[in-house]
Structure formats: C-alpha cells, structure tokens
Design a protein around this motif. Structure first.
Motif, mmCIF file in Angstrom:
data_model
loop_
_atom_site.group_PDB
_atom_site.id
_atom_site.type_symbol
_atom_site.label_atom_id
_atom_site.label_comp_id
_atom_site.label_asym_id
_atom_site.label_seq_id
_atom_site.Cartn_x
_atom_site.Cartn_y
_atom_site.Cartn_z
ATOM 1 N N TYR A 61 9.615 -6.810 -6.451
ATOM 2 C CA TYR A 61 8.189 -7.019 -6.604
ATOM 3 C C TYR A 61 7.372 -6.286 -5.532
ATOM 4 O O TYR A 61 6.162 -6.176 -5.639
ATOM 5 C CB TYR A 61 7.877 -8.510 -6.601
ATOM 6 C CG TYR A 61 8.321 -9.189 -7.871
ATOM 7 C CD1 TYR A 61 7.512 -9.218 -8.989
ATOM 8 C CD2 TYR A 61 9.575 -9.779 -7.958
ATOM 9 C CE1 TYR A 61 7.931 -9.821 -10.164
ATOM 10 C CE2 TYR A 61 10.004 -10.386 -9.127
ATOM 11 C CZ TYR A 61 9.174 -10.405 -10.226
ATOM 12 O OH TYR A 61 9.595 -10.994 -11.378
ATOM 13 N N GLY A 62 8.028 -5.782 -4.514
ATOM 14 C CA GLY A 62 7.334 -4.976 -3.529
ATOM 15 C C GLY A 62 6.759 -3.705 -4.123
ATOM 16 O O GLY A 62 5.807 -3.128 -3.582
ATOM 17 N N HIS A 63 7.314 -3.268 -5.254
ATOM 18 C CA HIS A 63 6.796 -2.060 -5.897
ATOM 19 C C HIS A 63 5.356 -2.258 -6.362
ATOM 20 O O HIS A 63 4.584 -1.295 -6.437
ATOM 21 C CB HIS A 63 7.677 -1.668 -7.087
ATOM 22 C CG HIS A 63 9.075 -1.326 -6.687
ATOM 23 N ND1 HIS A 63 9.364 -0.317 -5.796
ATOM 24 C CD2 HIS A 63 10.264 -1.869 -7.039
ATOM 25 C CE1 HIS A 63 10.675 -0.243 -5.629
ATOM 26 N NE2 HIS A 63 11.240 -1.174 -6.352
ATOM 27 N N LEU A 64 4.992 -3.496 -6.677
ATOM 28 C CA LEU A 64 3.614 -3.762 -7.082
ATOM 29 C C LEU A 64 2.647 -3.423 -5.952
ATOM 30 O O LEU A 64 1.634 -2.757 -6.157
ATOM 31 C CB LEU A 64 3.450 -5.230 -7.461
ATOM 32 C CG LEU A 64 2.006 -5.636 -7.819
ATOM 33 C CD1 LEU A 64 1.611 -5.061 -9.157
ATOM 34 C CD2 LEU A 64 1.853 -7.142 -7.809
ATOM 35 N N LEU A 65 2.968 -3.868 -4.742
ATOM 36 C CA LEU A 65 2.085 -3.646 -3.605
ATOM 37 C C LEU A 65 2.062 -2.188 -3.188
ATOM 38 O O LEU A 65 1.003 -1.607 -2.995
ATOM 39 C CB LEU A 65 2.529 -4.521 -2.421
ATOM 40 C CG LEU A 65 2.577 -6.027 -2.659
ATOM 41 C CD1 LEU A 65 2.943 -6.740 -1.366
ATOM 42 C CD2 LEU A 65 1.239 -6.535 -3.177
ATOM 43 N N THR A 66 3.233 -1.605 -3.045
ATOM 44 C CA THR A 66 3.304 -0.260 -2.487
ATOM 45 C C THR A 66 2.936 0.827 -3.493
ATOM 46 O O THR A 66 2.841 1.997 -3.127
ATOM 47 C CB THR A 66 4.710 0.011 -1.932
ATOM 48 O OG1 THR A 66 5.683 -0.249 -2.941
ATOM 49 C CG2 THR A 66 4.986 -0.888 -0.739
ATOM 50 N N SER A 67 2.706 0.445 -4.757
ATOM 51 C CA SER A 67 2.202 1.416 -5.730
ATOM 52 C C SER A 67 0.697 1.271 -5.944
ATOM 53 O O SER A 67 0.110 1.955 -6.784
ATOM 54 C CB SER A 67 2.934 1.260 -7.069
ATOM 55 O OG SER A 67 2.712 -0.029 -7.626
ATOM 56 N N SER A 68 0.052 0.358 -5.196
ATOM 57 C CA SER A 68 -1.397 0.175 -5.295
ATOM 58 C C SER A 68 -2.126 1.448 -4.894
ATOM 59 O O SER A 68 -1.606 2.269 -4.135
ATOM 60 C CB SER A 68 -1.851 -0.983 -4.393
ATOM 61 O OG SER A 68 -1.224 -2.195 -4.754
ATOM 62 N N ALA A 69 -3.361 1.599 -5.385
ATOM 63 C CA ALA A 69 -4.122 2.821 -5.098
ATOM 64 C C ALA A 69 -4.722 2.797 -3.696
ATOM 65 O O ALA A 69 -4.747 3.823 -3.000
ATOM 66 C CB ALA A 69 -5.231 2.989 -6.131
ATOM 67 N N ASN A 70 -5.207 1.637 -3.271
ATOM 68 C CA ASN A 70 -5.864 1.533 -1.972
ATOM 69 C C ASN A 70 -5.679 0.137 -1.410
ATOM 70 O O ASN A 70 -5.071 -0.732 -2.049
ATOM 71 C CB ASN A 70 -7.350 1.879 -2.096
ATOM 72 C CG ASN A 70 -8.026 1.080 -3.204
ATOM 73 O OD1 ASN A 70 -7.853 -0.136 -3.307
ATOM 74 N ND2 ASN A 70 -8.789 1.756 -4.059
ATOM 75 N N MET A 71 -6.224 -0.099 -0.213
ATOM 76 C CA MET A 71 -5.992 -1.372 0.454
ATOM 77 C C MET A 71 -6.664 -2.535 -0.277
ATOM 78 O O MET A 71 -6.150 -3.653 -0.267
ATOM 79 C CB MET A 71 -6.495 -1.311 1.898
ATOM 80 C CG MET A 71 -5.607 -0.511 2.839
ATOM 81 S SD MET A 71 -3.905 -1.149 2.921
ATOM 82 C CE MET A 71 -4.182 -2.821 3.484
ATOM 83 N N GLU A 72 -7.796 -2.297 -0.925
ATOM 84 C CA GLU A 72 -8.436 -3.382 -1.661
ATOM 85 C C GLU A 72 -7.540 -3.844 -2.808
ATOM 86 O O GLU A 72 -7.342 -5.046 -2.994
ATOM 87 C CB GLU A 72 -9.788 -2.939 -2.200
ATOM 88 C CG GLU A 72 -10.515 -4.050 -2.932
ATOM 89 C CD GLU A 72 -11.920 -3.674 -3.344
ATOM 90 O OE1 GLU A 72 -12.708 -4.589 -3.663
ATOM 91 O OE2 GLU A 72 -12.235 -2.470 -3.352
ATOM 92 N N GLU A 73 -7.004 -2.895 -3.567
ATOM 93 C CA GLU A 73 -6.103 -3.257 -4.650
ATOM 94 C C GLU A 73 -4.840 -3.911 -4.102
ATOM 95 O O GLU A 73 -4.319 -4.868 -4.680
ATOM 96 C CB GLU A 73 -5.743 -2.015 -5.470
ATOM 97 C CG GLU A 73 -4.946 -2.341 -6.723
ATOM 98 C CD GLU A 73 -4.735 -1.114 -7.597
ATOM 99 O OE1 GLU A 73 -5.145 -1.160 -8.767
ATOM 100 O OE2 GLU A 73 -4.155 -0.121 -7.099
ATOM 101 N N PHE A 74 -4.349 -3.405 -2.979
ATOM 102 C CA PHE A 74 -3.176 -3.989 -2.322
ATOM 103 C C PHE A 74 -3.410 -5.472 -2.050
ATOM 104 O O PHE A 74 -2.565 -6.321 -2.353
ATOM 105 C CB PHE A 74 -2.910 -3.238 -1.021
ATOM 106 C CG PHE A 74 -1.767 -3.772 -0.193
ATOM 107 C CD1 PHE A 74 -0.541 -3.138 -0.186
ATOM 108 C CD2 PHE A 74 -1.927 -4.903 0.607
ATOM 109 C CE1 PHE A 74 0.511 -3.610 0.584
ATOM 110 C CE2 PHE A 74 -0.882 -5.394 1.380
ATOM 111 C CZ PHE A 74 0.337 -4.742 1.364
ATOM 112 N N LEU A 75 -4.569 -5.811 -1.490
ATOM 113 C CA LEU A 75 -4.862 -7.204 -1.143
ATOM 114 C C LEU A 75 -5.001 -8.071 -2.386
ATOM 115 O O LEU A 75 -4.528 -9.222 -2.410
ATOM 116 C CB LEU A 75 -6.142 -7.275 -0.315
ATOM 117 C CG LEU A 75 -6.026 -6.797 1.136
ATOM 118 C CD1 LEU A 75 -7.403 -6.655 1.761
ATOM 119 C CD2 LEU A 75 -5.178 -7.757 1.949
#
Length: 356
Positions: A103-117
């Motif tokens: 599930y870490g792939h969800l975070l590390t494939s985000s476009a930017n920090m806002e999407e990451f959060l």
C-alpha cells in the motif's frame, strides 16, 4: 473526513448478544529493523519477540497483520529494558518506505505533497487501523495531527505508538519528496524526553512538549512539492483498490475489499473474513448466492489475479513482490497458479500487454 471503516455485517438470526472483541490490526512492517535496534542497544530480541508471539522472520515480510498491542508491547519492553525514552524515533531513523508494503505505492505514486497527505489519511485504515490522522490549513501553515485509538493500550503504549507513527510519517514524507521537509513546529503531548537529541535528529529543533496534540506544522506552500516517484496510472489503480474498503460499499464490495486487504498476509480465508465481518462462513456464501455471485474461492481467485494483472500492466515491480502482494509465499507458486488461471505465465502476460 475520518478514515474509512468497514461495516460489520450481522444478520438478525445470527447476531450474538455480545460483539466480538474489537481487533486493531497493524502491519508488522511497523517494526521493521526492530531486531537490529535491540541488538544495538545490547538487548537480545528473541525473548522479546517470543513473549509477544512474534517470529523474527516475520519482520522481514512486513505484510503480516498483528494486533496493535503486540507492536505497542514490543516498543514498551525495549523502552523499559533500555531505560530510554527515544525508542520510536530511533527505530524510524533506520527504516525505509518498504515498511509500508504494497500500500506504500499509493503514497509514493502521488503527484504532490497535498495528494500525498490526502491519500495518507485515507490509507491509514489499511495499514494501521487504530491510527487517526487529520490535517488542516491554518493561515499559511498546515497542521497535521495524529492519534492512536485503542482503549486496551496503556498510556505509555499509546504514547509510544503515536511517536512511532509521527516519526515514520516524517521519514516517509522526506523520502517521497526527495528532500527534507522543513517543519515550523513539532508538538508532543508528553514531557521533554531525556534523550532529546534523538528527537532533534529526527525532527529538528522546533520541538514543543506538553502540547495539546501530537503532530506538526509546515508551510502551506509545501503542498505543491512534487513527489519524485509520481505515477498517475499506478496511483489511480492503488486508490481504486483502497476505496473498496469504504463504509458505503455494498456487501460484495466490502468482501472484495477485505480480500484485497488480507491477501498480502496470506490470511484472506473465508474464516478470517467471517470473523472480521461478524457473521458465519455460511452467511457469507448465502449472501454471495443472493447476489448471484460465484463461490468464495472463485471470488478470491478472481480478485487475486485481477490485482496481479494490474500490477503486471501498470508497474515494473519484480515478480517476487507481485507474488507476495497477492498472497503467495514464493514466486514459483504464483507463476504456476497465474498460468493455470490465465493461460499464460506472468512474464508472458506482461510482455503481451506492454507490446500491445
């Protein structure tokens, strides 16, 4: 928005007078490098892990789900044995993003920090069920707060759990962004620790203790920071998978969501899912029949190989990682099962789709 919870499905004739004990599951990956930290502190990790019913080899395959009390107790034991109050940041300093697993792939494939959060907040249910995270914009600052909700844990265990979560969040955001996230304030409810320097190494000097929450502040402009490993296709697929566990999902979506959740642990059995849904195995099959669905085993196989096919198409993950992600302990068994189910080997399937 609060993290999603899976509804508990009871049928009136089978409802028990007392609900089963609430389980708060966490991936054992949260203890990545725990054994090495113990050794560095002069502690033999084996008795600690045995006492908690944890096998040392499981620490290397972090997708196993364990009750949060085991994680908290491991942190507490080492805290007391070492007489140190910096175990959470010490542990996180040597961890990498692999502790997040599939599930870490969800975070590390985000476009930017806002999407990451945004994804991090929604993702927590699949990674650390008792952890709650909120973030809000306050002027030119963003406040991110964390809380561990598990009534059966002691105050010390809750404190250690939230400090580990905050430390791991710090490390993952830095690595996803490819640079150190500058923090304006880092707040802890606890008193000033004796081993303050470890917290300074992790978070910097802007530390505040005896605060009214556990969390941190950073400049809102950081929302725009790009994630180095952004991948729109992989992110969309990962987000679709996790959304299956949303509370508004119907019974079949819930069941598929739980299968996806448990596959990496090799525990996606009918018995496991019946226990988590609060109903009998017979009820699950009856509900499948009522929806005109296949048997549970057929559903399990379909979901398993849908996931495998998606990873083969949208990612360059090695076969071993894909095998683990869909519940196989080794690549050979995965290859045989995939070939039987689809008529082509995983490598052939990937080559055909990439060339097509």
């Amino acid at each position: 928005m609060k993290p999603a919870h899976v509804r508990v499905c009871f049928e009136q004739e089978e409802q028990m007078s007392a609900s089963p004990k609430q389980q708060y599951l966490v991936r054992i990956g949260a203890l990545q490098n725990f054994d090495q930290l113990c050794i560095e502190l002069g502690i033999d990790p084996n008795p600690v892990l045995r006492r908690l019913g944890l096998n040392r080899k499981y620490l290397e395959t972090g997708d196993l789900l364990v009750e949060v009390g085991r994680i908290a107790s491991a942190l507490e034991f080492v805290t007391r044995l070492s007489n140190r109050d910096d175990i959470p940041p010490l542990l996180a300093l040597d961890q990498n993003r692999d502790f997040l697993g599939d599930y870490g792939h969800l975070l590390t494939s985000s476009a930017n920090m806002e999407e990451f959060l945004l994804e991090q907040r929604a993702f927590l249910y699949t990674h650390a069920q008792p952890v709650r995270s909120e973030f809000e914009v306050e002027g030119d600052l963003v406040r991110v707060s964390f809380e561990v909700i598990a009534p059966h844990l002691s105050a010390l265990q809750l404190d250690l759990g939230v400090k580990l979560t905050l430390s791991q969040f710090r490390m993952v955001t830095n690595r996803a962004a490819g640079k150190v996230l500058p923090l304006r304030r880092v707040c802890f409810r606890s008193k000033v620790p004796d081993y303050l320097s470890t917290y300074q190494s992790m978070f910097g000097d802007e530390l505040e203790f005896d605060a009214d929450f556990d969390g941190l502040y950073f400049n809102a402009e950081i929302f725009k920071w790009e994630i180095q490993t952004a991948n729109t296709t992989l992110h969309h697929y990962a987000k679709e998978r996790i959304s299956k566990i949303a509370p508004e999902s119907d019974f079949i979506d819930q069941l598929e969501g739980l299968v996806r959740f448990h596959l990496p642990t090799q525990k996606a059995s009918l018995t496991t899912l019946a226990n988590q849904l609060g109903c009998s195995e017979r009820t699950i099959q009856r509900r499948l029949d009522a929806h005109g669905q296949e048997s549970f085993q057929s559903l399990l196989d379909r979901v398993r190989f849908e996931i495998a096919e998606q990873y083969l198409v949208v990612s360059n993950l090695p076969m071993t990682e894909i095998a683990y992600a869909v519940g196989y302990s080794d690549q050979a068994n995965f290859t045989r099962a995939f070939s039987k189910y689809t008529g082509s080997s995983p490598s052939q399937f990937r080559k055909q789709r990439s060339s097509g």
